[in-house]
Design a protein around this motif. Structure first.
Motif, PDB file in Angstrom:
ATOM      1  N   THR A  83       0.832  -1.201   0.000  1.00  0.00           N
ATOM      2  CA  THR A  83       0.000   0.000   0.000  1.00  0.00           C
ATOM      3  C   THR A  83       0.872   1.259   0.000  1.00  0.00           C
ATOM      4  O   THR A  83       2.086   1.200   0.216  1.00  0.00           O
ATOM      5  N   HIS A 104       0.567   1.983   7.885  1.00  0.00           N
ATOM      6  CA  HIS A 104      -0.825   2.116   7.462  1.00  0.00           C
ATOM      7  C   HIS A 104      -0.908   3.366   6.604  1.00  0.00           C
ATOM      8  O   HIS A 104       0.068   4.113   6.449  1.00  0.00           O
ATOM      9  N   THR A 105      -2.077   3.621   6.057  1.00  0.00           N
ATOM     10  CA  THR A 105      -2.280   4.823   5.258  1.00  0.00           C
ATOM     11  C   THR A 105      -3.072   5.876   6.021  1.00  0.00           C
ATOM     12  O   THR A 105      -3.231   6.997   5.532  1.00  0.00           O
ATOM     13  N   ASN A 282       2.511   0.372  -5.452  1.00  0.00           N
ATOM     14  CA  ASN A 282       1.972  -0.899  -4.952  1.00  0.00           C
ATOM     15  C   ASN A 282       1.267  -1.578  -6.117  1.00  0.00           C
ATOM     16  O   ASN A 282       1.273  -1.072  -7.254  1.00  0.00           O
ATOM     17  N   LYS A 299      -3.491  -4.662  -5.030  1.00  0.00           N
ATOM     18  CA  LYS A 299      -3.099  -3.737  -3.979  1.00  0.00           C
ATOM     19  C   LYS A 299      -3.551  -4.236  -2.607  1.00  0.00           C
ATOM     20  O   LYS A 299      -4.669  -4.707  -2.461  1.00  0.00           O
ATOM     21  N   SER A 300      -2.683  -4.171  -1.625  1.00  0.00           N
ATOM     22  CA  SER A 300      -2.852  -4.559  -0.220  1.00  0.00           C
ATOM     23  C   SER A 300      -2.671  -6.051   0.023  1.00  0.00           C
ATOM     24  O   SER A 300      -2.682  -6.497   1.162  1.00  0.00           O
ATOM     25  N   GLY A 306       0.246  -7.787  -5.215  1.00  0.00           N
ATOM     26  CA  GLY A 306       0.136  -6.692  -4.262  1.00  0.00           C
ATOM     27  C   GLY A 306       1.365  -5.834  -4.169  1.00  0.00           C
ATOM     28  O   GLY A 306       1.277  -4.660  -3.779  1.00  0.00           O
ATOM     29  N   SER A 378       1.473  -6.165   4.866  1.00  0.00           N
ATOM     30  CA  SER A 378       0.362  -5.234   4.698  1.00  0.00           C
ATOM     31  C   SER A 378      -0.359  -5.129   6.042  1.00  0.00           C
ATOM     32  O   SER A 378      -1.299  -5.867   6.305  1.00  0.00           O
ATOM     33  N   ARG A 380      -1.911  -2.248   7.876  1.00  0.00           N
ATOM     34  CA  ARG A 380      -3.207  -1.561   7.819  1.00  0.00           C
ATOM     35  C   ARG A 380      -3.976  -1.681   9.136  1.00  0.00           C
ATOM     36  O   ARG A 380      -5.183  -1.942   9.162  1.00  0.00           O
TER      37      ARG A 380
END
Length: 609
Positions: A83, A104-105, A282, A299-300, A306, A378, A380
């Motif tokens: 990500t 994380h985003t 990503n 993605k993720s 990913g 990942s 998140r």
């Protein structure tokens, strides 16, 4: 991993604490008499390995990226984090993202530890002019903004993309307002076009001033929302497997701008001695339904789709030409040490996780290169979880744990040369390989998770940023991930969290608690029209209406202070003036309605007075 209010020695671990120097002092001439190379790093958002025509996509048209692929050096087994923000943290630091505070985003876990040294700081301290145009996504407040961490000039959207909560409210990729060195400024045109225009102006200024430049061009495209130009999206309407034609339209626009950039470099005599790099941040977003280069996941995901992305490099004066493939495993952590060596930067970190790729670039298969293990995950999540969605990679093997809670019963092993699509799990047939790779993961985890329980804090009251604009994207705590884009702000979910802050100086601080950001100038209890305000006579692309709420009481809690006030009718904000002591704290705010529903103030403005 607390804040670094004064930046202390700023670059204390830079070798020699390099002072600002002239170009001639900072750069010994290369053996062939060449001047230090310029560097352009073009990073596209959510554009995966399978989203380019040169890598097999049967639908997309990307002639300029195809040309760069054809004439440059291309890595076929290059990996990033699954990500956005984690990849950018590793690219900027040469370290695994989990060790930098970024995994994380959102939820305050996309803020880069300011004690890290960025790639931009390495260039800046070595005599380069540095600029960023596009998406930073490593912190919107001091001391973690791009112009705090090595960029002389920075024009960026807020947060992780257009129309997220830190972004100027109502931005929709056209005629938007972006942050220029921390101050909002309006620009005319389409987002990607603007960022390339600004980048070329920056390069022209650097050339005129006789300085080499590092230009970081991390586009907001093709991240959602996929609001492309109509002409760019039109060819992809009706493509089977493509949810939104705007995704490919945005990729096509990146490609068109790369063509403009290439012509600019040629016309200004810059193309020969400029290292031009292209990569994705990503795996693909919307493109996997069309073509995914036979990979599993998007993605993720911890699977190849990913985190395996394109990486092209082109530098004629440095001999990086010829359309050659490099099939050796490499990753985002390798970019900083590679550019440090290629550009002879005096700023060198000693604790990098990455390795310079220079031997591979120049010697290819003849290079002395040991097989190594690279790990991505990942997360998140608010806090790190061991073994969560992890991939342990060697040249041959992929050990994958696609578990959201780190459950080791789901460990899978794939032999990539024989099974590039990761279809057949052979963990039970190779227990010795599984155990070896698990041991390497354990050692990696011990290293990257040391500071996993600490916060990267937003500094309040610094002379570098006063007032500070806080928004709900950086909330910590349970439920904090419910409000991170403007659509969610419009719909007003009952959610809350706290900001991890650091009070820079003892004194009185003024806080404004708001439901809408200042730029809208709306009362707390106001709704918001579905199209938003007109821009150049046209409505905003986002048609989600704003829900009205009816709070009656506001509350603020920070340190040992807990105060509440009745909200006057029609108030645009509720103001508190509080005496604060210096040091770290948690800041929480609440709007209560008559039924005691408790929402956080989505926007808070804090000022030392």
């Amino acid at each position: 991993m607390g804040s670094d209010v004064s930046r202390r020695t700023v670059l204390g671990f830079i070798a020699g604490n390099v002072a600002a120097a002239s170009v001639s002092q900072a750069f010994p001439l290369a053996r062939n008499g060449m001047r230090p190379p310029n560097v352009i790093f073009l990073l596209s958002d959510d554009v995966g390995y399978g989203d380019l025509a040169c890598l097999g996509n049967p639908v997309i048209k990307t002639p300029n990226l195809d040309s760069l692929h054809e004439k440059g050096i291309r890595f076929t087994d290059f990996h990033v984090s699954p990500t956005c923000a984690p990849s950018r943290a590793s690219l900027m630091t040469g370290k695994y993202c989990d060790a930098t505070g970024v995994w994380h985003t959102i939820m305050g876990r996309s803020i880069l530890n300011p004690q890290e040294t960025t790639l931009a700081e390495c260039f800046q301290s070595s005599g380069y002019k540095t600029g960023i145009y596009g998406k930073w996504h490593l912190g919107d407040n001091y001391p973690c903004r791009p112009h705090d961490l090595g960029f002389d000039d920075a024009v960026v959207c807020g947060g992780g993309g257009i129309a997220q909560t830190p972004d100027y409210f109502g931005n929709d990729n056209t005629d938007d307002t972006y942050l220029h060195n921390g101050k909002f400024q309006r620009y005319t045109g389409f987002s990607t076009d603007i960022f390339f225009d600004l980048a070329m102006d920056f390069m022209a200024d650097a050339r005129k001033g006789g300085k080499p430049f590092f230009c970081y061009l991390p586009t907001t495209a093709a991240h959602v929302p996929c609001w492309a130009k109509e002409k760019d999206a039109a060819p992809y309407v009706g493509v089977t497997g493509l949810t939104n034609p705007g995704f490919y339209g945005m990729v096509a626009n990146i490609d068109e701008n790369l063509g403009r950039l290439s012509r600019f470099l040629e016309a200004n005599g810059l193309s020969d001695n400029t290292i031009l790099i292209y990569a994705g941040d990503n795996g693909s977003g919307d493109g996997v339904g069309v073509y995914n280069a036979s990979m599993r996941g998007a993605k993720s995901s911890p699977y190849e789709g990913g985190h395996r992305v394109p990486l092209f490099m082109y530098w004629p004066a440095g001999g990086l030409t010829g359309g050659k493939n490099i099939d050796t495993l490499a990753a985002h952590i390798d970019i900083l040490p590679t550019l440090a060596e290629l550009c002879n930067l005096k700023s060198r970190r000693k604790d990098l996780d990455g390795t310079s790729l220079r031997p591979l670039l120049y010697e290819g298969d003849k290079a002395k290169w040991k097989d190594r293990t690279i790990i991505v995950d990942s997360q998140r999540e608010e806090n790190l979880i061991k073994w969560k969605d992890a991939a342990v990679m060697t040249q041959r093997w992929r050990l994958v744990n696609p578990s959201p809670n780190g459950d080791l019963s789901r460990i899978e092993l794939y032999d990539l040369p024989k099974d590039p699509g990761e279809k057949t799990d052979i963990a039970s047939k190779h227990p010795e390989v599984v155990q070896s790779l698990m041991a390497k993961y354990d050692a990696w985890w011990e290293k990257v998770s040391i500071d996993g329980d600490k916060y990267v804090r937003i500094v309040l009251g610094s002379d570098r940023e006063n007032p500070s604009r806080l928004d709900c994207m950086d909330w910590h705590g349970n439920g904090a991930n419910d409000v991170w884009d403007q659509v969610q702000v419009r719909t007003a979910p009952v959610a809350n969290g706290f900001w991890a802050v650091d009070i820079s100086r003892q004194g009185n601080y003024r806080f404004e608690l708001r439901r809408w950001p200042k730029e809208l100038d709306l009362p707390i209890n106001a709704s918001y029209p579905g199209c938003g305000p007109l821009k150049n006579g046209k409505p905003n692309r986002d048609t989600v209406p704003g829900t009205a709420i009816a709070p009656v009481k506001a509350r603020i809690m920070i340190g040992n202070i807990d105060e509440a006030k009745t909200i006057p009718a029609g108030a645009h904000f509720v103001e508190f003036t509080l005496p604060l002591s210096r040091g770290p704290a948690e800041l929480r705010t609440v709007f209560y309605d008559a039924d005691e529903n408790a929402r956080g103030a989505y926007y808070v403005y804090a000022e030392r007075i």
